[in-house]
Design an enzyme around this catalytic site. Sequence first.
Site, mmCIF file in Angstrom:
data_model
loop_
_atom_site.group_PDB
_atom_site.id
_atom_site.type_symbol
_atom_site.label_atom_id
_atom_site.label_comp_id
_atom_site.label_asym_id
_atom_site.label_seq_id
_atom_site.Cartn_x
_atom_site.Cartn_y
_atom_site.Cartn_z
ATOM 1 N N LEU A 42 33.574 6.691 33.741
ATOM 2 C CA LEU A 42 33.405 7.912 32.953
ATOM 3 C C LEU A 42 33.695 7.602 31.506
ATOM 4 C CD1 LEU A 42 35.116 10.529 35.276
ATOM 5 C CD2 LEU A 42 32.672 10.202 34.889
ATOM 6 N N ASP A 70 40.249 1.013 29.442
ATOM 7 C CA ASP A 70 40.510 1.958 30.522
ATOM 8 C C ASP A 70 41.963 1.897 30.978
ATOM 9 O OD1 ASP A 70 38.089 3.111 30.590
ATOM 10 O OD2 ASP A 70 37.342 2.018 32.314
ATOM 11 N N HIS A 74 50.510 5.087 33.822
ATOM 12 C CA HIS A 74 51.160 6.301 34.292
ATOM 13 C C HIS A 74 52.417 5.924 35.061
ATOM 14 C CE1 HIS A 74 47.544 8.582 33.351
ATOM 15 N NE2 HIS A 74 46.847 7.654 33.982
#
Length: 79
Positions: A42, A70, A74
């Site tokens: 995406l 990319d 996290h």
Amino acid sequence: KEAVDYVLSAPSNVKASITCHHILYNRNALLAGGIKPHFYCLPILKRECHREALLEAATSGNPKFFLGTDSAPHTIESK
């Protein structure tokens, strides 16, 4: 193509990152001969004219365009 044109015509505070896979591949890599999920990303890969516009922007030296990755680290809790 439209995204490059938009950034070029936008005020100086509008910039864009360009990822390597968007410079290397177009939607044919994803769809020709059947869907190849390892080419899915995406924003989705688009037509060859879009890839060429991104390559031209990325190599133009224009400071409005820069390398994107990319990598989005996290914490384990937010995965």
